[in-house]
Design an enzyme around this catalytic site. Structure first.
Site, PDB file in Angstrom:
ATOM      1  N   THR A  40       0.831  -1.207   0.000  1.00  9.84           N
ATOM      2  CA  THR A  40       0.000   0.000   0.000  1.00  9.84           C
ATOM      3  C   THR A  40       0.862   1.252   0.000  1.00  9.84           C
ATOM      4  OG1 THR A  40      -1.791  -1.138   1.164  1.00  9.84           O
ATOM      5  CG2 THR A  40      -1.776   1.266   1.268  1.00  9.84           C
ATOM      6  N   HIS A  43       1.997   1.879  -3.446  1.00  8.62           N
ATOM      7  CA  HIS A  43       0.929   2.514  -4.235  1.00  8.62           C
ATOM      8  C   HIS A  43       0.876   4.014  -3.953  1.00  8.62           C
ATOM      9  CE1 HIS A  43      -0.933  -0.979  -6.080  1.00  8.62           C
ATOM     10  NE2 HIS A  43      -0.942  -1.605  -4.922  1.00  8.62           N
TER      11      HIS A  43
END
Length: 343
Positions: A40, A43
């Protein structure tokens, strides 16, 4: 305090001097010892479509960590200064139907540490005491720092009975590899993991996978024959989010097979629903960790001999965070640990 933050709506993460978070009556303050970089976080670094829709800028990011409690709110019971803790990254409302029924991982109002509120890439983190999990003395800081992703692996893998079963894992990212280790540890027969990343497939073998299959070079059907499998896989763990991998999994499943899905497709995907219907497949979506049953299982698995050490491949000081993100973005790493100790 020193922190890593998403400062601008563009690629990158930056080291900043950020205000120390304020302590509420029901909160604890944690001095971070070690952080780990999550997919994450990558990202967010890349500032992809999901990040653009989700992350308010500026934001201190990060949610994988271990640290020591240095302050406690006046309403907090059960924790003490000096306790070594990690914490659940989903902060739940406590009043929706699922929360009140004890299913907090399904809270419809959950917010994410390091996503919707300041995170753990910082010298200090404040979270509700409810979210903290005390780390047993015989579990190392490094392993405690990856409890968040390890919890995703445990929640997914232990969704179904694994003893004596043949398991197919799609996606040899860190969570998929840890799931392979869990499956072998609790008694699965064959644990086959698929990917196209040779580095991570080699690492998956070290984590205990029976067979690590590069689907760009060999056929899954041939591997099944090699292993003496005649009826397909009993359990599927979808960790990749790749439509082609999920379709291949559906074809490889035995009738009555069970699939747990953690991987998130980047866009809507089509499948052959006939594979699901006529095989009588059961598909379960997985999000996060069960609070806090998954956390207790994580501790017990490690204390009973599960070896996760091969998954940690890179270690850097927090000042070298860019090297850590470069390693994660290259795809040539397992988990990356960032140390907050003084140099």
């Amino acid at each position: 305090m020193k922190a890593l933050a998403k400062l601008r709506p563009e690629e990158g993460i930056w080291m900043v001097d950020s205000p120390t978070p304020e302590l509420g009556h029901n909160d604890i303050m944690i001095k971070i010892r070690k952080s780990a970089i999550c997919g994450t976080d990558v990202h967010i670094y890349n500032w992809d479509e999901w990040s653009q829709k989700t992350i308010p800028v500026p934001m201190v990011v990060g949610h994988e960590y271990v640290g020591e409690i240095v302050a406690i709110g006046q309403e907090v019971n059960g924790f003490h200064i000096g306790d070594r803790v990690s914490g659940e990254g989903h902060i739940t409302c406590g009043y929706c139907r699922n929360c009140r029924a004890g299913r907090r991982h399904l809270c419809r109002n959950a917010i994410g540490v390091g996503v919707n509120r300041p995170g753990s890439f910082a010298e200090y983190l404040v979270i509700p005491a409810y979210n903290a999990f005390r780390i047993p003395d015989n579990i190392s800081d490094e392993l405690a720092a990856i409890f968040d992703p390890f919890g995703n692996a445990v929640h997914t893998a232990l969704s179904f009975d694994l003893v004596g079963e043949d398991v197919l894992i799609a996606g040899a990212g860190p969570i998929g590899m840890m799931a392979a280790a869990v499956c072998r540890h609790v008694g699965a027969r064959n644990v086959v993991i698929t990917d196209v990343n040779a580095y991570r497939l080699d690492l998956a073998r070290k984590m205990g996978a029976t067979r690590a299959v590069n689907v760009a070079e060999e056929r899954l059907a041939d591997v099944m024959i090699e292993l003496g499998m005649t009826e397909g896989f009993d359990i599927g763990l979808e960790m990749s989010g790749a439509p082609s991998a999920f379709r291949a999994m559906l074809k490889a499943m035995n009738h009555g097979g069970r699939i747990a899905m953690l991987g998130i497709p980047h866009e809507p995907m089509s499948i052959d629903w006939g594979e699901v219907i006529f095989k009588g497949l059961f598909i379960k979506g997985i999000y996060g960790r069960e609070m806090f049953e998954t956390w207790y299982k994580m501790s017990a698995l490690i204390q009973s001999g599960l070896d996760l050490s091969p998954i940690i491949t890179h270690r850097f000081h927090i000042d070298e965070f860019q090297k850590g993100f470069d390693a994660m973005r290259s795809g040539q790493s397992g988990k990356v640990i960032l140390n907050w100790d003084e140099r």
